[in-house]
Design an enzyme around this catalytic site. Structure first.
Site, mmCIF file in Angstrom:
data_model
loop_
_atom_site.group_PDB
_atom_site.id
_atom_site.type_symbol
_atom_site.label_atom_id
_atom_site.label_comp_id
_atom_site.label_asym_id
_atom_site.label_seq_id
_atom_site.Cartn_x
_atom_site.Cartn_y
_atom_site.Cartn_z
ATOM 1 N N ASP A 132 52.764 45.178 63.968
ATOM 2 C CA ASP A 132 54.018 44.540 63.529
ATOM 3 C C ASP A 132 53.961 43.072 63.930
ATOM 4 O O ASP A 132 53.321 42.719 64.925
ATOM 5 C CB ASP A 132 55.228 45.154 64.261
ATOM 6 C CG ASP A 132 55.558 46.559 63.765
ATOM 7 O OD1 ASP A 132 55.091 46.954 62.693
ATOM 8 O OD2 ASP A 132 56.312 47.250 64.490
ATOM 9 N N GLN A 163 55.061 37.321 57.455
ATOM 10 C CA GLN A 163 56.494 37.111 57.226
ATOM 11 C C GLN A 163 56.724 35.954 56.252
ATOM 12 O O GLN A 163 56.301 34.823 56.500
ATOM 13 C CB GLN A 163 57.176 36.781 58.560
ATOM 14 C CG GLN A 163 57.100 37.910 59.575
ATOM 15 C CD GLN A 163 57.162 37.404 61.004
ATOM 16 O OE1 GLN A 163 56.552 36.388 61.344
ATOM 17 N NE2 GLN A 163 57.879 38.113 61.860
ATOM 18 N N ARG A 184 51.012 44.145 55.372
ATOM 19 C CA ARG A 184 52.413 44.447 55.063
ATOM 20 C C ARG A 184 53.126 43.103 54.945
ATOM 21 O O ARG A 184 53.030 42.260 55.829
ATOM 22 C CB ARG A 184 53.054 45.258 56.191
ATOM 23 C CG ARG A 184 54.554 45.503 55.940
ATOM 24 C CD ARG A 184 55.295 45.907 57.202
ATOM 25 N NE ARG A 184 54.875 47.172 57.728
ATOM 26 C CZ ARG A 184 54.958 47.497 59.021
ATOM 27 N NH1 ARG A 184 55.422 46.640 59.903
ATOM 28 N NH2 ARG A 184 54.558 48.677 59.440
ATOM 29 N N ALA A 189 62.271 39.094 60.485
ATOM 30 C CA ALA A 189 63.492 39.621 61.118
ATOM 31 C C ALA A 189 64.002 38.822 62.319
ATOM 32 O O ALA A 189 65.053 39.139 62.842
ATOM 33 C CB ALA A 189 63.240 41.062 61.555
ATOM 34 N N HIS A 227 63.977 46.196 51.109
ATOM 35 C CA HIS A 227 64.987 47.028 50.438
ATOM 36 C C HIS A 227 65.612 46.250 49.287
ATOM 37 O O HIS A 227 66.568 46.696 48.678
ATOM 38 C CB HIS A 227 66.081 47.426 51.438
ATOM 39 C CG HIS A 227 65.524 47.868 52.745
ATOM 40 N ND1 HIS A 227 65.371 47.022 53.821
ATOM 41 C CD2 HIS A 227 65.029 49.057 53.143
ATOM 42 C CE1 HIS A 227 64.818 47.668 54.811
ATOM 43 N NE2 HIS A 227 64.599 48.900 54.434
#
Ligand SMILES: Cc1cc2nc3c(=O)[nH]c(=O)nc-3n(C[C@H](O)[C@H](O)[C@H](O)COP(=O)(O)OP(=O)(O)OC[C@H]3O[C@@H](n4cnc5c(N)ncnc54)[C@H](O)[C@@H]3O)c2cc1C
Length: 307
Positions: A132, A163, A184, A189, A227
């Site tokens: 992550d 990111q 990914r 965030a 999302h």
């Protein structure tokens, strides 16, 4: 007002006292909507339920603020036992982890040694570990460590996160290209300074699409973690137009968020993976989810008044 709420929640997410207090209790404040449980067994049950719907998972044993090599060792053994449990339970799940938990702030060598033992175990099981991405101060150290471990362990065991809110991310994708990395891609965030990250959402969204397209056209496996329905629609159209097969990318979402959309994408034949966090250290993760959508705070307030 919304940005003040977001800053406050992100500030609270880093509060060590609140973190320690929360750890003493089981899931509170409605955290069970976003966190699969305190124990690994509970998280595995969630993974089984997802798998039964054709959805894969990536398990994350939550942890924040480690300050000794012993704590880093303990976090490493949680990662190892999670990999063992995934293998034994025969569920479809990867592992996600944070390098600071494995000692990145204490010593690079310690963190490398812990990562090597985790990646060796993952390779033994044919599984995959995703690093992550944390806040900006850890971004370059994480990318450097990824590069080294990717060279040692090959392409199928390790991946990392990029990111979209960081100005440097487009260049990072190009720099990583020779490694054929499995990435990914996310919006990001953490609370970052305008000196390093786009302050406006429109710019983040635009850069997100740009880096998704770039990485896909570079020909490397892409996990689109969002999302955001407009971005998902865009990815569907883009991959169809460019003839990028569904085996070359996947969608990822967080446990408990946009559940119907997760099921819909899986039903449409897209690879769908859900990030399943669990563990006693649920507080910081939970506060970051509230910060992303302050409307969730209303949900928390309601849950405080429910037995
Ligand atoms: C699988 C996965 C892994 C991630 N890993 C990382 C990582 O390693 N590092 C990192 O910095 N970030 C990570 N993130 C978080 C990411 O950076 C974003 O903060 C988060 O995904 C929210 O952005 P969005 O793309 O969903 O778009 P947004 O524009 O924020 O949201 C789009 C829509 O999604 C819904 N939504 C979004 N967030 C929430 C929420 N909390 N609660 C309820 N609904 C919500 C809302 O309907 C919203 O309108 C990860 C996200 C996912 C899905």
């Amino acid at each position: 007002m919304e940005s003040l709420m977001r800053s406050t929640l992100l500030f609270l997410s880093r509060n060590k006292w609140a973190n320690r207090a929360a750890k003493k209790y089981g899931l509170r404040l409605g955290a069970s909507r976003f966190v699969a449980g305190v124990e690994l067994e509970e998280a595995l049950d969630s993974v089984r339920r997802l798998n039964a719907q054709g959805i894969a998972a990536t398990l994350d044993h939550l942890g924040e603020f480690i300050s000794t090599p012993e704590e880093a060792k303990e976090a490493t053994s949680y990662c190892l036992s999670t990999l063992d449990a995934i293998h034994e339970a025969k569920v479809e799940s990867h592992l996600s982890l944070k390098l600071t938990q494995l000692g990145l702030d204490l010593s690079r060598e310690l963190c490398l040694a812990n990562m090597r033992s985790i990646l060796s175990r993952a390779r033994q099981y044919g599984n995959f570990v995703r690093i992550d991405m944390e806040d900006y101060s850890h971004n370059q150290p994480a990318l450097d460590l990824f590069r080294q471990l990717r060279e040692e362990f090959g392409p199928n065991v390790i991946g990392i996160v990029i990111q979209a809110y960081l100005y440097k991310s487009r260049a990072d994708i190009e720099k990583l290209k020779p490694l054929a990395p499995n990435l990914r891609l996310v919006k990001g965030a953490y609370k970052e300074r305008p000196a390093v990250a786009f302050p406006k959402k429109e710019d983040v969204d635009r850069n997100f699409i740009a880096i998704i397209e770039r990485h896909m056209l570079n020909g490397h496996y892409t996990a689109v973690a969002t999302h955001d329905e407009a971005i998902i629609r865009h990815v569907k159209k883009f991959t169809a137009r460019r003839g990028i097969p569904k085996t070359r990318f996947e969608f990822q979402m967080l446990y408990g968020i946009s559940v119907r959309q997760q099921q819909q994408l899986a039903a449409e034949g897209y690879k769908m993976r859900v990030y399943v966090p669990f563990g006693r250290d649920w507080y910081g993760y939970f506060m970051r989810r509230l910060a992303e959508r302050p409307a969730n705070v209303g949900f928390v307030v309601k849950s405080m008044f429910r037995k």
